[in-house]
Design a protein around this motif. Structure first.
Motif, PDB file in Angstrom:
ATOM      1  N   GLU A 185       0.826  -1.207   0.000  1.00 16.86           N
ATOM      2  CA  GLU A 185       0.000   0.000   0.000  1.00 16.86           C
ATOM      3  C   GLU A 185       0.858   1.254   0.000  1.00 16.86           C
ATOM      4  O   GLU A 185       0.524   2.241  -0.648  1.00 16.86           O
ATOM      5  N   ASP A 186       1.980   1.217   0.721  1.00 12.98           N
ATOM      6  CA  ASP A 186       2.896   2.362   0.702  1.00 12.98           C
ATOM      7  C   ASP A 186       3.467   2.570  -0.696  1.00 12.98           C
ATOM      8  O   ASP A 186       3.537   3.697  -1.189  1.00 12.98           O
ATOM      9  N   PHE A 187       3.891   1.489  -1.357  1.00 14.74           N
ATOM     10  CA  PHE A 187       4.393   1.586  -2.734  1.00 14.74           C
ATOM     11  C   PHE A 187       3.316   2.174  -3.649  1.00 14.74           C
ATOM     12  O   PHE A 187       3.589   3.047  -4.472  1.00 14.74           O
ATOM     13  N   ALA A 188       2.089   1.666  -3.514  1.00 14.06           N
ATOM     14  CA  ALA A 188       0.987   2.121  -4.358  1.00 14.06           C
ATOM     15  C   ALA A 188       0.690   3.604  -4.114  1.00 14.06           C
ATOM     16  O   ALA A 188       0.477   4.361  -5.069  1.00 14.06           O
ATOM     17  N   ALA A 189       0.680   4.030  -2.860  1.00 16.52           N
ATOM     18  CA  ALA A 189       0.416   5.436  -2.541  1.00 16.52           C
ATOM     19  C   ALA A 189       1.516   6.331  -3.120  1.00 16.52           C
ATOM     20  O   ALA A 189       1.228   7.413  -3.657  1.00 16.52           O
ATOM     21  N   GLU A 190       2.750   5.881  -3.040  1.00 15.41           N
ATOM     22  CA  GLU A 190       3.853   6.652  -3.625  1.00 15.41           C
ATOM     23  C   GLU A 190       3.692   6.751  -5.140  1.00 15.41           C
ATOM     24  O   GLU A 190       3.950   7.800  -5.737  1.00 15.41           O
ATOM     25  N   PHE A 191       3.264   5.664  -5.769  1.00 15.94           N
ATOM     26  CA  PHE A 191       3.036   5.670  -7.212  1.00 15.94           C
ATOM     27  C   PHE A 191       1.937   6.669  -7.563  1.00 15.94           C
ATOM     28  O   PHE A 191       2.090   7.481  -8.481  1.00 15.94           O
ATOM     29  N   ILE A 192       0.827   6.621  -6.850  1.00 16.73           N
ATOM     30  CA  ILE A 192      -0.290   7.534  -7.109  1.00 16.73           C
ATOM     31  C   ILE A 192       0.161   8.981  -6.964  1.00 16.73           C
ATOM     32  O   ILE A 192      -0.161   9.838  -7.787  1.00 16.73           O
ATOM     33  N   ASP A 193       0.925   9.249  -5.936  1.00 21.39           N
ATOM     34  CA  ASP A 193       1.462  10.591  -5.725  1.00 21.39           C
ATOM     35  C   ASP A 193       2.373  10.999  -6.886  1.00 21.39           C
ATOM     36  O   ASP A 193       2.314  12.126  -7.379  1.00 21.39           O
ATOM     37  N   SER A 194       3.180  10.054  -7.366  1.00 19.11           N
ATOM     38  CA  SER A 194       4.145  10.361  -8.431  1.00 19.11           C
ATOM     39  C   SER A 194       3.485  10.679  -9.771  1.00 19.11           C
ATOM     40  O   SER A 194       4.081  11.354 -10.606  1.00 19.11           O
ATOM     41  N   ILE A 195       2.254  10.198  -9.983  1.00 18.54           N
ATOM     42  CA  ILE A 195       1.563  10.503 -11.238  1.00 18.54           C
ATOM     43  C   ILE A 195       0.633  11.705 -11.092  1.00 18.54           C
ATOM     44  O   ILE A 195      -0.131  12.018 -12.004  1.00 18.54           O
ATOM     45  N   GLY A 196       0.715  12.362  -9.949  1.00 18.92           N
ATOM     46  CA  GLY A 196      -0.002  13.623  -9.767  1.00 18.92           C
ATOM     47  C   GLY A 196      -1.409  13.537  -9.229  1.00 18.92           C
ATOM     48  O   GLY A 196      -2.116  14.536  -9.202  1.00 18.92           O
TER      49      GLY A 196
END
Length: 134
Positions: free
Chosen positions: A19-30
């Protein structure tokens, strides 16, 4: 500590890492994360995000094993129906005036972690599946 407790602890750890990886990904795509781990007695929504005028309900599936080729295979039609119910409940629980969403979409992020070292980000594989349908 019993074997079941150890297994539950590892499963929880693996899920949190994913979930942390996924949240970081979501943040990285704006996208903007509106809520994480939103729960009711009927279940939990992992991530709720805004992609412009689109509300995106994201199910995160994480594995540190090779049981599934892609962890998203664990999302069943029943799980998707539950996500839709929970999304309606989340929308109803928002304070007035709640934002109006042009589109509500259901996505999944699958995270495959290294079996030996789940925290090894370099070895993790993340896939974003847009627009889940039954």
């Amino acid at each position: 500590m019993g074997e079941n407790t150890v297994r539950r602890d590892r499963r929880g750890q693996v899920g949190r890492i994913g979930e942390d990886f996924a949240a970081e990904f979501i943040d990285s795509i704006g996208w903007k994360i509106l809520d994480r781990n939103w729960r009711t007695r009927y279940g939990e929504l992992d991530l709720i995000a805004a992609d412009g005028g689109t509300l995106v309900i994201v199910e995160v599936k994480t594995r540190a094993s090779h049981t599934y080729t892609d962890p998203v295979a664990a999302i069943t039609p029943t799980k998707l129906r539950r996500m839709r119910l929970l999304a309606r409940q989340w929308l109803a629980a928002q304070p007035d005036p709640a934002p109006w969403w042009e589109v509500v979409r259901f996505d999944a992020i699958s995270v495959q972690l290294d079996v030996r070292d789940p925290e090894d980000r370099a070895a993790a594989r993340l896939r974003h599946h847009r627009g889940l349908v039954e």
